[in-house]
Design a protein around this motif. Structure first.
Motif, PDB file in Angstrom:
ATOM      1  N   PHE A 112      12.234 -32.041  -2.016  1.00  0.00           N
ATOM      2  CA  PHE A 112      12.919 -33.311  -2.252  1.00  0.00           C
ATOM      3  C   PHE A 112      13.287 -34.008  -0.938  1.00  0.00           C
ATOM      4  O   PHE A 112      13.233 -35.237  -0.839  1.00  0.00           O
ATOM      5  N   ALA A 113      13.669 -33.232   0.066  1.00  0.00           N
ATOM      6  CA  ALA A 113      13.974 -33.820   1.374  1.00  0.00           C
ATOM      7  C   ALA A 113      12.748 -34.521   1.932  1.00  0.00           C
ATOM      8  O   ALA A 113      12.840 -35.636   2.468  1.00  0.00           O
ATOM      9  N   ASP A 114      11.599 -33.888   1.777  1.00  0.00           N
ATOM     10  CA  ASP A 114      10.353 -34.490   2.253  1.00  0.00           C
ATOM     11  C   ASP A 114      10.048 -35.779   1.497  1.00  0.00           C
ATOM     12  O   ASP A 114       9.601 -36.772   2.090  1.00  0.00           O
ATOM     13  N   LEU A 115      10.295 -35.790   0.181  1.00  0.00           N
ATOM     14  CA  LEU A 115      10.115 -37.008  -0.604  1.00  0.00           C
ATOM     15  C   LEU A 115      10.971 -38.147  -0.058  1.00  0.00           C
ATOM     16  O   LEU A 115      10.555 -39.307  -0.033  1.00  0.00           O
ATOM     17  N   ALA A 116      12.169 -37.805   0.382  1.00  0.00           N
ATOM     18  CA  ALA A 116      13.111 -38.804   0.892  1.00  0.00           C
ATOM     19  C   ALA A 116      12.937 -39.059   2.385  1.00  0.00           C
ATOM     20  O   ALA A 116      13.728 -39.793   2.983  1.00  0.00           O
ATOM     21  N   ARG A 117      11.920 -38.408   3.002  1.00  0.00           N
ATOM     22  CA  ARG A 117      11.634 -38.544   4.437  1.00  0.00           C
ATOM     23  C   ARG A 117      12.790 -38.059   5.307  1.00  0.00           C
ATOM     24  O   ARG A 117      13.070 -38.606   6.378  1.00  0.00           O
ATOM     25  N   ILE A 118      13.480 -37.039   4.826  1.00  0.00           N
ATOM     26  CA  ILE A 118      14.524 -36.379   5.618  1.00  0.00           C
ATOM     27  C   ILE A 118      13.868 -35.190   6.311  1.00  0.00           C
ATOM     28  O   ILE A 118      13.295 -34.328   5.653  1.00  0.00           O
ATOM     29  N   ARG A 119      13.956 -35.131   7.628  1.00  0.00           N
ATOM     30  CA  ARG A 119      13.189 -34.146   8.387  1.00  0.00           C
ATOM     31  C   ARG A 119      13.982 -32.909   8.809  1.00  0.00           C
ATOM     32  O   ARG A 119      13.404 -31.964   9.342  1.00  0.00           O
ATOM     33  N   VAL A 120      15.286 -32.900   8.579  1.00  0.00           N
ATOM     34  CA  VAL A 120      16.090 -31.731   8.954  1.00  0.00           C
ATOM     35  C   VAL A 120      16.874 -31.249   7.738  1.00  0.00           C
ATOM     36  O   VAL A 120      17.529 -32.039   7.053  1.00  0.00           O
ATOM     37  N   PHE A 121      16.788 -29.964   7.487  1.00  0.00           N
ATOM     38  CA  PHE A 121      17.431 -29.331   6.338  1.00  0.00           C
ATOM     39  C   PHE A 121      18.201 -28.106   6.832  1.00  0.00           C
ATOM     40  O   PHE A 121      17.747 -27.406   7.747  1.00  0.00           O
ATOM     41  N   THR A 122      19.359 -27.858   6.255  1.00  0.00           N
ATOM     42  CA  THR A 122      20.139 -26.684   6.665  1.00  0.00           C
ATOM     43  C   THR A 122      20.551 -25.860   5.454  1.00  0.00           C
ATOM     44  O   THR A 122      20.787 -26.394   4.361  1.00  0.00           O
ATOM     45  N   THR A 123      20.624 -24.551   5.675  1.00  0.00           N
ATOM     46  CA  THR A 123      20.996 -23.622   4.610  1.00  0.00           C
ATOM     47  C   THR A 123      21.698 -22.423   5.225  1.00  0.00           C
ATOM     48  O   THR A 123      21.956 -22.403   6.437  1.00  0.00           O
ATOM     49  N   GLY A 124      22.000 -21.413   4.405  1.00  0.00           N
ATOM     50  CA  GLY A 124      22.596 -20.188   4.926  1.00  0.00           C
ATOM     51  C   GLY A 124      21.525 -19.281   5.500  1.00  0.00           C
ATOM     52  O   GLY A 124      21.447 -19.037   6.695  1.00  0.00           O
ATOM     53  N   ALA A 125      20.651 -18.785   4.614  1.00  0.00           N
ATOM     54  CA  ALA A 125      19.533 -17.943   5.046  1.00  0.00           C
ATOM     55  C   ALA A 125      18.360 -18.199   4.123  1.00  0.00           C
ATOM     56  O   ALA A 125      18.534 -18.578   2.960  1.00  0.00           O
ATOM     57  N   ILE A 126      17.154 -17.990   4.625  1.00  0.00           N
ATOM     58  CA  ILE A 126      15.952 -18.269   3.859  1.00  0.00           C
ATOM     59  C   ILE A 126      15.550 -17.063   3.002  1.00  0.00           C
ATOM     60  O   ILE A 126      15.956 -15.937   3.259  1.00  0.00           O
ATOM     61  N   GLY A 127      14.727 -17.318   1.984  1.00  0.00           N
ATOM     62  CA  GLY A 127      14.127 -16.254   1.214  1.00  0.00           C
ATOM     63  C   GLY A 127      12.880 -15.745   1.923  1.00  0.00           C
ATOM     64  O   GLY A 127      12.487 -16.263   2.972  1.00  0.00           O
ATOM     65  N   GLY A 128      12.259 -14.725   1.346  1.00  0.00           N
ATOM     66  CA  GLY A 128      11.079 -14.173   1.994  1.00  0.00           C
ATOM     67  C   GLY A 128      10.433 -13.090   1.158  1.00  0.00           C
ATOM     68  O   GLY A 128      10.477 -13.124  -0.079  1.00  0.00           O
TER      69      GLY A 128
END
Length: 303
Positions: A112-128
Motif C-alpha cells: 500500500f505504501a508503494d501504491l501511495a508512492r511512499i518510499r520509507v516504511f518503519t516497523t518493529g521487526a520483519i518476518g522471514g
C-alpha cells in the motif's frame, strides 16, 4: 484507485506540498501490544515522526477502504476493535470486498505504501524463514514483498522466533541489500546482536538515502532493509532470549499454533515470561525506528 484508497487529511496535505512521508503498519497496534498501550504507543510513534520532520501514514483496511493515514478517532477505534483480521497480501481483496477490518502486516503495508508512492516504511521487526522450515515450508510473505516492492524498510532486524541465517540467505537470493545502521551485526528484535552480519554498515543517513536513489534510479526494484538495533538500555540478553523463545516455540508446536497465529502468540507469551519487559523493549525499538525512518525520509525527499 480512488474507489479503494482513502487518505487522511494530514497525508493529503503532505502529498500536496511534497512533504516527506513515513508509512507504518497496523498489526503492531492490534497484535503487537494490548489496549490501551497500543493506541498510546501509536500516537507517540506518530509524534516522533512529526518531530523529526516527516508525516506519519499509518495503514489499515477499514470500511472497504485502504486507509493511508488514520485520524486520531480512527486510531482509537481500530486499537480497541475486536475481530480485526491480520491482513497480508492474500487477504486484501477479501477484506475490501466484505468491508471487514484488517490490520496490515509488513508485506501488505509495503504494498500500500508503494501504491501511495511512499518510499520509507518503519516497523518493529520483519518476518522471514521460520525455524523448522524443512518440515513446514513456513516462510513469511514479507520476504517476497521485499523483492517486489521499492520501499525502504527500517526495522530492528528480524523476529527472534525465526531462522535468521536462512532469512538472510533468502534476501541475498532475492537481491535485497541489508544495511546495518551503525552496526555490522544483524539484530534480532529484542537483542542488539546475533551470530549474523549485515551486508553493509552505514553510519550516515545521507549515504543511506543516496543508496536508495541509486538503486531505484538504476531500475533495481525491491526493498532495502535498514537494521537499526534496539537502544542499549532496553536490549535484552541474547542467550536468555534465545532459550526463552526456543521453549515458547516448543510449547506453541505442542498446542498446534502455527502460521499467522504464531507471531501474536509468541509476543504475548514472551511478554508474560519476561514480566512485561519485552513489551517495554518493543515500544522502545519501534520509537527508535520511527525516528530513524523520519530522518531518512527527510533526507531522501531533499534531493
Amino acid at each position: 484507485m480512488r474507489r479503494y484508497v482513502s487518505y487522511s487529511e494530514e497525508v493529503k496535505e503532505a502529498m500536496k506540498y511534497g512533504k516527506p512521508l513515513v508509512a507504518l503498519e497496523s498489526t503492531i497496534i492490534t497484535y503487537g501490544m494490548p489496549y490501551p498501550e497500543n493506541v498510546k504507543a501509536a500516537r507517540e510513534v506518530q509524534q516522533i515522526i512529526r518531530e523529526n520532520g516527516a508525516v506519519p501514514a499509518t495503514i489499515a483496511i477499514m470500511d472497504g477502504k485502504i486507509k493511508i493515514g488514520l485520524s486520531d478517532e480512527e486510531l482509537e477505534s481500530f486499537g480497541d476493535s475486536k475481530g480485526v483480521i491480520k491482513a497480508s497480501r492474500r487477504d486484501i481483496s477479501y477484506l475490501i470486498a466484505t468491508k471487514k477490518p484488517g490490520a496490515t502486516t509488513v508485506a501488505a503495508s509495503m504494498f500500500f505504501a508503494d501504491l501511495a508512492r511512499i518510499r520509507v516504511f518503519t516497523t518493529g521487526a520483519i518476518g522471514g524463514v521460520h525455524r523448522g522450515v524443512e518440515e513446514t515450508l513456513d516462510i513469511s510473505a514479507d520476504l517476497e514483498e521485499f523483492a517486489l516492492t521499492s520501499v525502504a524498510v527500517v526495522c530492528s532486524g528480524a523476529k527472534s522466533i525465526l531462522d535468521l541465517g536462512k532469512t538472510l540467505e533468502y534476501m541475498e537470493t532475492k537481491g535485497v541489500p541489508v544495511i546495518g545502521y551503525r552496526t555490522n551485526i544483524f539484530p534480532a528484535f529484542y537483542t542488539r546482536g546475533s551470530e549474523h552480519r549485515v551486508d553493509y554498515q552505514v553510519d550516515d543517513i545521507e549515504l543511506m538515502a543516496e543508496m536508495l536513489r541509486v538503486k531505484w534510479n538504476l531500475g533495481l526494484e525491491g526493498s532495502t532493509i535498514i537494521a537499526n538495533p534496539i537502544p542499549e538500555e532496553y536490549a535484552m540478553d541474547q542467550h536468555y532470549m534465545d532459550q526463552l523463545v526456543s521453549n515458547a516455540l516448543i510449547e506453541a508446536k505442542q498446542l498446534g499454533i502455527s502460521g499467522k497465529d504464531l507471531t501474536p502468540y509468541m509476543l504475548k507469551k514472551v511478554q508474560q515470561l519476561t514480566d512485561g519487559k519485552s513489551l517495554e523493549a518493543n515500544i522502545a525499538l519501534v520509537k527508535s525506528n520511527a525516528a530513524l525512518a523520519a530522518k531518512l525520509a527527510v533526507s531522501f525527499n531533499g534531493n
